[in-house]
Scaffold this motif. Structure first.
Motif, PDB file in Angstrom:
ATOM      1  N   LEU A   1      80.303 -65.916 -64.733  1.00  0.00           N
ATOM      2  CA  LEU A   1      81.118 -67.112 -64.962  1.00  0.00           C
ATOM      3  C   LEU A   1      82.435 -67.050 -64.197  1.00  0.00           C
ATOM      4  CD1 LEU A   1      80.921 -68.392 -68.628  1.00  0.00           C
ATOM      5  CD2 LEU A   1      79.891 -69.294 -66.555  1.00  0.00           C
TER       6      LEU A   1
ATOM      7  N   VAL B   1      73.610 -72.452 -66.123  1.00  0.00           N
ATOM      8  CA  VAL B   1      74.340 -71.711 -67.166  1.00  0.00           C
ATOM      9  C   VAL B   1      73.590 -71.815 -68.495  1.00  0.00           C
ATOM     10  CG1 VAL B   1      76.424 -71.717 -68.590  1.00  0.00           C
ATOM     11  CG2 VAL B   1      76.613 -71.892 -66.112  1.00  0.00           C
ATOM     12  N   LEU B   2      73.187 -73.037 -68.841  1.00  0.00           N
ATOM     13  CA  LEU B   2      72.528 -73.244 -70.130  1.00  0.00           C
ATOM     14  C   LEU B   2      71.191 -72.500 -70.191  1.00  0.00           C
ATOM     15  CD1 LEU B   2      73.319 -77.006 -70.735  1.00  0.00           C
ATOM     16  CD2 LEU B   2      74.250 -75.027 -71.940  1.00  0.00           C
TER      17      LEU B   2
ATOM     18  N   LEU C   1      71.749 -68.859 -70.544  1.00  0.00           N
ATOM     19  CA  LEU C   1      72.266 -68.525 -71.870  1.00  0.00           C
ATOM     20  C   LEU C   1      71.137 -68.458 -72.890  1.00  0.00           C
ATOM     21  CD1 LEU C   1      75.009 -68.124 -73.363  1.00  0.00           C
ATOM     22  CD2 LEU C   1      74.735 -70.477 -74.134  1.00  0.00           C
TER      23      LEU C   1
ATOM     24  N   PHE D   1      74.914 -76.676 -61.731  1.00  0.00           N
ATOM     25  CA  PHE D   1      75.598 -75.496 -62.263  1.00  0.00           C
ATOM     26  C   PHE D   1      75.422 -75.414 -63.777  1.00  0.00           C
ATOM     27  CE2 PHE D   1      79.199 -73.094 -63.873  1.00  0.00           C
ATOM     28  CZ  PHE D   1      79.192 -71.992 -63.038  1.00  0.00           C
ATOM     29  N   ALA D   2      75.639 -76.548 -64.461  1.00  0.00           N
ATOM     30  CA  ALA D   2      75.535 -76.559 -65.922  1.00  0.00           C
ATOM     31  C   ALA D   2      74.124 -76.183 -66.366  1.00  0.00           C
ATOM     32  CB  ALA D   2      75.916 -77.940 -66.455  1.00  0.00           C
TER      33      ALA D   2
ATOM     34  N   SER E   1      69.272 -65.195 -72.764  1.00  0.00           N
ATOM     35  CA  SER E   1      69.911 -63.960 -73.210  1.00  0.00           C
ATOM     36  C   SER E   1      70.006 -63.881 -74.720  1.00  0.00           C
ATOM     37  CB  SER E   1      71.303 -63.844 -72.591  1.00  0.00           C
ATOM     38  OG  SER E   1      72.080 -64.943 -72.994  1.00  0.00           O
TER      39      SER E   1
ATOM     40  N   GLN F   1      77.722 -80.427 -60.343  1.00  0.00           N
ATOM     41  CA  GLN F   1      78.048 -79.998 -61.706  1.00  0.00           C
ATOM     42  C   GLN F   1      76.785 -79.870 -62.548  1.00  0.00           C
ATOM     43  OE1 GLN F   1      80.814 -83.145 -62.618  1.00  0.00           O
ATOM     44  NE2 GLN F   1      82.585 -81.836 -62.248  1.00  0.00           N
ATOM     45  N   ARG F   2      75.864 -80.811 -62.368  1.00  0.00           N
ATOM     46  CA  ARG F   2      74.642 -80.801 -63.163  1.00  0.00           C
ATOM     47  C   ARG F   2      73.855 -79.524 -62.884  1.00  0.00           C
ATOM     48  NH1 ARG F   2      69.490 -81.756 -62.776  1.00  0.00           N
ATOM     49  NH2 ARG F   2      69.616 -82.200 -60.550  1.00  0.00           N
TER      50      ARG F   2
ATOM     51  N   LEU G   1      73.162 -63.975 -68.505  1.00  0.00           N
ATOM     52  CA  LEU G   1      74.486 -64.436 -68.127  1.00  0.00           C
ATOM     53  C   LEU G   1      75.543 -63.429 -68.580  1.00  0.00           C
ATOM     54  CD1 LEU G   1      75.701 -66.997 -66.860  1.00  0.00           C
ATOM     55  CD2 LEU G   1      76.135 -67.775 -69.171  1.00  0.00           C
ATOM     56  N   HIS G   2      76.393 -63.004 -67.634  1.00  0.00           N
ATOM     57  CA  HIS G   2      77.479 -62.097 -67.975  1.00  0.00           C
ATOM     58  C   HIS G   2      78.801 -62.761 -67.653  1.00  0.00           C
ATOM     59  CE1 HIS G   2      74.753 -58.894 -68.857  1.00  0.00           C
ATOM     60  NE2 HIS G   2      74.188 -58.998 -67.671  1.00  0.00           N
TER      61      HIS G   2
END
Lengths: 175, 370
Positions: B39, B363-364, B367, B359-360, B370, B356-357, B34-35
């Protein structure tokens, strides 16, 4: 029947084209005008937030409330100008400018940590905690050489988003 | 999927919307970490929003089709004028007269039968015939050219008919062949009067689509009706709203969980003379009828399709979708993943939350990597 909605003259179309930097062809403008009249149910010459929300595909968008603040009460010229960022003819710079405008809610030309956080909040809703969001954001900011207190300007956005393979294009249906 | 845990009948009424919705905004699975760029780049979500503003499948379902403009030329113009004179000056009054005579004959026969006859069975039989007669008068009043394909429905218990819905005239067209008991939205004005006085005698059930309590009552009435051996065959328009006969919105599952045979009926109007779509937000039903009565003819095909049964392990919603497929294929309709009631209500926040779920989650996950 059906004749009331196509009252755009060549002059009108050219005027709208000038207003949106020729992002749309004349045919596309006519199509957009039909669509605009369809959305403008009470025929007031502008589309209100409520009228935009009658489109379910728009109403389920996580950013719809934020976009509504930019969209509420647009007349046809402004409506086309709003959409021009999504034309295949718009430059990458115009597209990034548009994204910047979405972030920059107070229109002061700067995007702060809180602005980014609030978009992230819209996008993730209840599926991330506030701490998680902050943590993620701080992590990526530091990785890119910024801090929590950095303010982003349009050139910063250009630098960050420039080499991404962004595909922000919407096709206007022509019938 | 999260939908199984949602309570309430309205929510369960729908198939999984997520299976249909455009998924452009879902973050692409990429091996990268993730950069900041990922985001900040909200272009997929914005593109989706702009796409919906420019064009959306839901609005298309309820778009009246204006008649194809034809080439104006000096030779055709007198003919067209003649047509207007005939349609408005001769056909329309004649049709109005037909309707008037029909109504008078109908009332003259209906009320005596309704109030004087004691024999339940004979009375309902006569009433049934009278309603069928009145519907034929209606069809005649717009010179309905209707082709019925397939075997005529028979009166027997444990079956329910479902059809796609374009206008209230669907009901009239089907009713002139068979006295169906129909489930319909309560209407105001003269239509409401007819609903209450006459159509109740053939067992029609009325409800208000926005009233949850009404819906429960209707569900119970439906079950009772289907079990009763003497009742007229049940007709349901599971879309719950009029669609323009080019698209079909989701079917409500109510008709498909009665535990009986579901007989699909596909109705396709030919728009050559007039568009039969009733846009109830723009036009009263009376004006809609006037429009039909001033056109040359209403041309329409009706197909009675093979009865369907719930398969093993099939849910009511899957069953509804299967029947919708059949009707859509037969009548040449495009399917859209929307609930027709969205014409009146906003979509539930569930759909936004699902986006939203996703996308979240991404992201998680990225993350962590990384």
């Amino acid at each position: 029947m059906g004749s009331t909605s196509s009252m755009l003259t060549q002059y009108d179309i050219e005027e709208v084209q000038d207003h949106c930097d020729h992002a749309f062809s004349q045919q596309e403008i006519v199509s957009l005008y039909h669509r605009f009249c369809q959305l403008d149910r009470n025929g007031g010459g502008f589309v209100s937030a409520d009228e935009f929300m009658t489109v379910p595909e728009f109403a389920v968008n996580p950013l719809c409330q934020r976009l509504l603040r930019m969209l509420d009460g647009l007349n046809f010229k402004e409506f086309v100008a709003f959409l021009s960022a999504f034309s295949p003819r718009a430059s990458l710079q115009q597209k990034i400018e548009f994204i910047f405008r979405v972030y920059d809610t107070d229109c002061n030309g700067k995007v702060a940590f809180d602005d980014i956080l609030s978009i992230l909040r819209d996008l993730t809703g209840s599926f991330m905690t506030e701490q998680q969001r902050q943590k993620v954001l701080i992590h990526v900011l530091e990785e890119a050489g910024y801090t929590k207190d950095s303010h982003f300007t349009l050139p910063d956005f250009m630098k960050i988003l420039d080499n991404s393979d962004m595909k922000m294009e919407v096709e206007v249906p022509i019938d | 999927m999260a939908s199984s845990s949602v309570a309430g009948d309205i929510e369960l009424d729908r198939p999984n919307l997520e299976d249909y919705l455009p998924s452009d905004s879902l973050p692409q699975e990429s091996p990268r970490n993730l950069h900041l760029r990922d985001l900040l780049d909200i272009s997929p979500v914005l593109t989706e929003a702009a796409g919906a503003i420019v064009d959306d499948s839901f609005t298309r379902c309820f778009k009246s089709n204006s008649p194809e403009p034809w080439n104006w030329n000096i030779y055709l113009f007198p003919l067209w004028c003649l047509g207007v004179v005939i349609r408005y000056g001769i056909l329309f009054p004649l049709r109005g007269l037909t309707l008037l005579v029909g109504w008078l004959a109908f009332f003259a026969a209906f009320f005596p039968v309704h109030f004087l006859f004691k024999g339940q069975k004979l009375r309902s039989k006569i009433e049934r015939k009278l309603v069928e007669m009145m519907c034929s008068v209606f069809v005649a009043s717009w010179t309905g050219v209707i082709k019925y394909h397939g075997p005529r429905p028979s009166t027997r218990p444990h079956q329910v008919f479902v059809a796609n819905h374009t206008s209230m005239i669907d009901f009239i067209i089907l009713e002139q062949m068979t006295a169906f008991a129909v489930i319909m939205q309560k209407h105001p004005g003269w239509v409401g009067f007819i609903q209450k006085t006459i159509l109740e005698s053939v067992g029609c059930i009325w409800f208000n689509r926005n009233d949850l309590k009404d819906r429960e009552v209707v569900a119970k009435k439906l079950r009772d009706h289907v079990q009763h051996p003497d009742s007229n065959p049940l007709l349901i328009f599971p879309e719950g709203t009029c669609v323009n006969n080019q698209y079909t919105v989701m079917f409500k599952k109510g008709a498909f969980e009665l535990g009986c045979a579901v007989c699909p009926i596909a109705i396709k109007y030919n728009k050559i003379f007039v568009d039969a779509f009733w846009n109830s937000k723009k036009q009263s039903f009376t004006m809609h009828l006037v429009r039909l009565m001033t056109s040359w003819a209403v041309v329409c095909d009706v197909w009675y399709l093979e009865p369907q049964y719930l398969r093993d392990g099939e849910t009511a919603i899957e069953f509804a979708e299967r029947v919708r497929d059949m009707i859509a294929a037969r009548a040449g309709l495009k399917k859209v993943p929307w609930d027709g009631y969205l014409k009146h209500n906003r979509p539930s926040p569930k759909h936004t939350e699902e986006k939203q779920r996703i996308f979240a989650d991404s992201v998680l996950r990225r993350l962590e990597e990384s």
